[in-house]
Design a protein around this motif. Structure first.
Motif, PDB file in Angstrom:
ATOM      1  N   ILE A 303       0.836  -1.200   0.000  1.00  0.00           N
ATOM      2  CA  ILE A 303       0.000   0.000   0.000  1.00  0.00           C
ATOM      3  C   ILE A 303       0.870   1.248   0.000  1.00  0.00           C
ATOM      4  CG2 ILE A 303      -1.656   1.334   1.361  1.00  0.00           C
ATOM      5  CD1 ILE A 303      -2.824  -1.342   2.304  1.00  0.00           C
ATOM      6  N   SER A 304       1.918   1.234   0.809  1.00  0.00           N
ATOM      7  CA  SER A 304       2.828   2.385   0.864  1.00  0.00           C
ATOM      8  C   SER A 304       3.515   2.591  -0.484  1.00  0.00           C
ATOM      9  CB  SER A 304       3.873   2.186   1.959  1.00  0.00           C
ATOM     10  OG  SER A 304       3.288   2.191   3.235  1.00  0.00           O
ATOM     11  N   THR A 305       3.905   1.492  -1.130  1.00  0.00           N
ATOM     12  CA  THR A 305       4.560   1.591  -2.441  1.00  0.00           C
ATOM     13  C   THR A 305       3.627   2.237  -3.458  1.00  0.00           C
ATOM     14  OG1 THR A 305       5.845  -0.419  -1.974  1.00  0.00           O
ATOM     15  CG2 THR A 305       5.690   0.279  -4.274  1.00  0.00           C
ATOM     16  N   GLU A 306       2.357   1.848  -3.427  1.00  0.00           N
ATOM     17  CA  GLU A 306       1.382   2.426  -4.355  1.00  0.00           C
ATOM     18  C   GLU A 306       1.172   3.911  -4.075  1.00  0.00           C
ATOM     19  OE1 GLU A 306      -3.204   1.616  -5.936  1.00  0.00           O
ATOM     20  OE2 GLU A 306      -2.357   0.435  -4.296  1.00  0.00           O
ATOM     21  N   ARG A 307       1.113   4.279  -2.787  1.00  0.00           N
ATOM     22  CA  ARG A 307       0.939   5.691  -2.433  1.00  0.00           C
ATOM     23  C   ARG A 307       2.129   6.521  -2.906  1.00  0.00           C
ATOM     24  NH1 ARG A 307      -0.270   6.108   3.818  1.00  0.00           N
ATOM     25  NH2 ARG A 307      -0.271   8.338   3.266  1.00  0.00           N
ATOM     26  N   VAL A 308       3.321   5.975  -2.739  1.00  0.00           N
ATOM     27  CA  VAL A 308       4.522   6.689  -3.176  1.00  0.00           C
ATOM     28  C   VAL A 308       4.513   6.865  -4.695  1.00  0.00           C
ATOM     29  CG1 VAL A 308       7.030   6.565  -3.363  1.00  0.00           C
ATOM     30  CG2 VAL A 308       5.932   5.980  -1.213  1.00  0.00           C
ATOM     31  N   ALA A 309       4.103   5.799  -5.415  1.00  0.00           N
ATOM     32  CA  ALA A 309       4.069   5.873  -6.877  1.00  0.00           C
ATOM     33  C   ALA A 309       3.075   6.934  -7.349  1.00  0.00           C
ATOM     34  CB  ALA A 309       3.694   4.509  -7.458  1.00  0.00           C
ATOM     35  N   LYS A 310       1.891   6.970  -6.747  1.00  0.00           N
ATOM     36  CA  LYS A 310       0.884   7.964  -7.147  1.00  0.00           C
ATOM     37  C   LYS A 310       1.341   9.376  -6.794  1.00  0.00           C
ATOM     38  CE  LYS A 310      -3.191   4.978  -6.970  1.00  0.00           C
ATOM     39  NZ  LYS A 310      -4.508   4.718  -6.341  1.00  0.00           N
ATOM     40  N   ALA A 311       1.976   9.512  -5.619  1.00  0.00           N
ATOM     41  CA  ALA A 311       2.486  10.828  -5.232  1.00  0.00           C
ATOM     42  C   ALA A 311       3.574  11.279  -6.198  1.00  0.00           C
ATOM     43  CB  ALA A 311       3.032  10.778  -3.807  1.00  0.00           C
ATOM     44  N   GLY A 312       4.416  10.329  -6.646  1.00  0.00           N
ATOM     45  CA  GLY A 312       5.461  10.664  -7.600  1.00  0.00           C
ATOM     46  C   GLY A 312       4.888  11.152  -8.922  1.00  0.00           C
ATOM     47  N   GLU A 313       3.814  10.500  -9.381  1.00  0.00           N
ATOM     48  CA  GLU A 313       3.163  10.940 -10.625  1.00  0.00           C
ATOM     49  C   GLU A 313       2.598  12.346 -10.473  1.00  0.00           C
ATOM     50  OE1 GLU A 313       0.247   8.005 -11.436  1.00  0.00           O
ATOM     51  OE2 GLU A 313       1.694   6.421 -11.928  1.00  0.00           O
ATOM     52  N   SER A 314       1.975  12.603  -9.311  1.00  0.00           N
ATOM     53  CA  SER A 314       1.405  13.927  -9.062  1.00  0.00           C
ATOM     54  C   SER A 314       2.492  14.992  -9.005  1.00  0.00           C
ATOM     55  CB  SER A 314       0.619  13.916  -7.740  1.00  0.00           C
ATOM     56  OG  SER A 314       0.128  15.189  -7.424  1.00  0.00           O
ATOM     57  N   LEU A 315       3.601  14.676  -8.333  1.00  0.00           N
ATOM     58  CA  LEU A 315       4.705  15.630  -8.239  1.00  0.00           C
ATOM     59  C   LEU A 315       5.311  15.916  -9.612  1.00  0.00           C
ATOM     60  CD1 LEU A 315       6.521  14.298  -5.036  1.00  0.00           C
ATOM     61  CD2 LEU A 315       5.303  16.469  -5.249  1.00  0.00           C
ATOM     62  N   GLN A 316       5.412  14.876 -10.436  1.00  0.00           N
ATOM     63  CA  GLN A 316       5.975  15.059 -11.763  1.00  0.00           C
ATOM     64  C   GLN A 316       5.087  15.963 -12.608  1.00  0.00           C
ATOM     65  OE1 GLN A 316       9.110  13.702 -12.765  1.00  0.00           O
ATOM     66  NE2 GLN A 316       8.699  15.350 -14.220  1.00  0.00           N
ATOM     67  N   ALA A 317       3.769  15.779 -12.473  1.00  0.00           N
ATOM     68  CA  ALA A 317       2.831  16.639 -13.210  1.00  0.00           C
ATOM     69  C   ALA A 317       2.950  18.087 -12.745  1.00  0.00           C
ATOM     70  CB  ALA A 317       1.409  16.132 -13.012  1.00  0.00           C
ATOM     71  N   GLN A 318       3.062  18.279 -11.415  1.00  0.00           N
ATOM     72  CA  GLN A 318       3.228  19.639 -10.895  1.00  0.00           C
ATOM     73  C   GLN A 318       4.518  20.267 -11.400  1.00  0.00           C
ATOM     74  OE1 GLN A 318       2.564  20.056  -6.583  1.00  0.00           O
ATOM     75  NE2 GLN A 318       1.547  18.079  -6.622  1.00  0.00           N
ATOM     76  N   GLU A 319       5.584  19.477 -11.389  1.00  0.00           N
ATOM     77  CA  GLU A 319       6.872  20.000 -11.846  1.00  0.00           C
ATOM     78  C   GLU A 319       6.812  20.408 -13.311  1.00  0.00           C
ATOM     79  OE1 GLU A 319      11.575  18.697 -12.201  1.00  0.00           O
ATOM     80  OE2 GLU A 319      10.081  17.249 -11.557  1.00  0.00           O
ATOM     81  N   ASP A 320       6.138  19.602 -14.135  1.00  0.00           N
ATOM     82  CA  ASP A 320       6.024  19.926 -15.561  1.00  0.00           C
ATOM     83  C   ASP A 320       5.287  21.250 -15.760  1.00  0.00           C
ATOM     84  OD1 ASP A 320       7.331  17.605 -16.157  1.00  0.00           O
ATOM     85  OD2 ASP A 320       5.525  16.452 -16.610  1.00  0.00           O
ATOM     86  N   ILE A 321       4.190  21.442 -15.014  1.00  0.00           N
ATOM     87  CA  ILE A 321       3.403  22.672 -15.151  1.00  0.00           C
ATOM     88  C   ILE A 321       4.219  23.881 -14.715  1.00  0.00           C
ATOM     89  CG2 ILE A 321       1.393  23.910 -14.271  1.00  0.00           C
ATOM     90  CD1 ILE A 321      -0.015  21.180 -14.066  1.00  0.00           C
ATOM     91  N   LEU A 322       4.877  23.761 -13.561  1.00  0.00           N
ATOM     92  CA  LEU A 322       5.670  24.887 -13.043  1.00  0.00           C
ATOM     93  C   LEU A 322       6.862  25.186 -13.951  1.00  0.00           C
ATOM     94  CD1 LEU A 322       5.668  24.056  -9.218  1.00  0.00           C
ATOM     95  CD2 LEU A 322       4.339  25.802 -10.396  1.00  0.00           C
TER      96      LEU A 322
END
Length: 367
Positions: A303-322
């Motif tokens: 479960i923690s691995t999945e949460r980290v993976a989803k958070a990583g995708e979200s962070l990458q999207a934020q980084e791309d926009i910024l």
């Protein structure tokens, strides 16, 4: 009519100043062509400079979170693999007990004990797995090897089990291990199991006063912390990135492997061996699938691995926009920057050529 005279020195001075100006502009143009950013952000952006700095800081913070998440993912994946291997070792113990059955043949008993020994050795190796110098089952004591080797010379864990067994024999006036009945063995195993799980603390005797009152597991088996490693994966989310060797699943694994390894011997009575085999089967099943078991930890880690993976995708999207926003503010047109650089080079070459012609001027050439 009046004629104004202009000296060659004046012309040369003017050209030198022009060359110096072109060189300065050329440096800026070259910097912009390489970095794709304005050479002087303050001049180019004006009042928007602070906004650009804020975006840059936010991107740096996100990059830091992404790096932390990547390390956490590596730790979590390694933890899950180690737990899977522990589960395989537990299945080996189950298989060895089922294969042994009620056999009293010393050869069969020796084979079963060897299987238990191998399982415990493998378990200890997996429990001491490290990632980039950090022990993943040590909790926050990540620089300390969590599991002590039961088979090491002078092992405190082995000495503690022997002390418990000998104390039980003497306290119950049992002449030797071979004289133990099934009921006596069950009584001994029940008491020892409670000490493994931490339900009952160590006492003195049979143990030294220094460890009396302590948890058997933490006193002689494990140096791990109960508190797991945590990692921030987003501005508002923190997850546990490991587990620890003090879980009930690991305690039960060690208990099951040790009692079967130590007491499934031909010298023991048939009833005592049956008590050991039955308890081993029950406890190893709890080690794999009970409360705080190995497989339950695997689920939590997953479960923690999945949460980290989803958070990583979200962070990458934020980084791309910024990053797009920052590039739009700080960036320059690469074609325009290259054209301007070439223009500066042409101007500089022209200025050098004119200066060289002026320096060749001399009245001697006209006399």
């Amino acid at each position: 009519m009046k004629t104004s005279f202009v000296s060659t020195l004046s012309i040369q001075t003017t050209m030198r100043n022009s060359i110096a100006g072109v060189q300065r502009e050329m440096v800026k143009a070259n910097q912009e062509a390489v970095t794709m950013k304005h050479a002087d952000l303050g001049v180019a952006l004006g009042a928007n400079t602070s906004r650009a700095l804020d975006l840059s800081r936010e991107i740096t913070r996100i990059n830091s979170l992404v790096s932390s998440a990547a390390l956490a993912t590596q730790r979590l994946e390694t933890t899950e693999l180690a737990l899977a291997n522990m589960n395989e070792s537990a299945l080996t113990i189950q298989s060895a007990i089922l294969t042994l059955g009620n056999s009293g043949d010393e050869g069969s008993l020796a084979t079963a004990r060897k299987a238990m020994t191998n399982a415990l050795e493998s378990f200890t190796t997996f429990a001491n797995t490290a990632v980039q110098g950090e022990y993943i089952f040590a909790g926050i004591n990540s620089d300390v090897k969590p599991m002590n080797d039961y088979f090491a010379a002078g092992s405190p864990a082995k000495a503690a089990i022997d002390a418990e067994f000998n104390h039980f024999l003497s306290s119950n006036s049992i002449a030797s291990a071979s004289a133990m009945t099934k009921d006596q063995m069950e009584s001994f195993l029940t008491g020892l199991e409670k000490k493994f799980t931490g339900e009952v603390p160590l006492s003195s005797p049979p143990h030294a006063a220094a460890i009396a009152g302590q948890d058997l597991w933490k006193a002689v088996f494990s140096d791990a912390s109960d508190e797991n490693m945590k990692v921030r994966i987003s501005p508002s989310e923190v997850v546990e990135s490991s587990t620890n060797a003090n879980s009930q699943g690991m305690r039960n694994f060690a208990f099951a492997s040790i009692i079967s390894m130590e007491f499934l011997k031909g010298e023991m009575s048939q009833g005592a061996r049956e008590a050991v085999a039955t308890r081993t089967t029950t406890v190893i099943a709890r080690a794999m699938n009970g409360v705080d078991s190995i497989n339950q930890q695997r689920t939590t880690i997953g479960i923690s691995t999945e949460r980290v993976a989803k958070a990583g995708e979200s962070l990458q999207a934020q980084e791309d926009i910024l990053t797009k926003g920052l590039v739009a503010m700080e960036g320059v047109d690469p074609e325009e920057a290259a054209t301007r650089l070439n223009t500066m080079k042409t101007l500089l070459e022209t200025a050098y050529a004119v200066t060289a012609k002026i320096q060749q001027l001399s009245l001697a050439n006209f006399l």
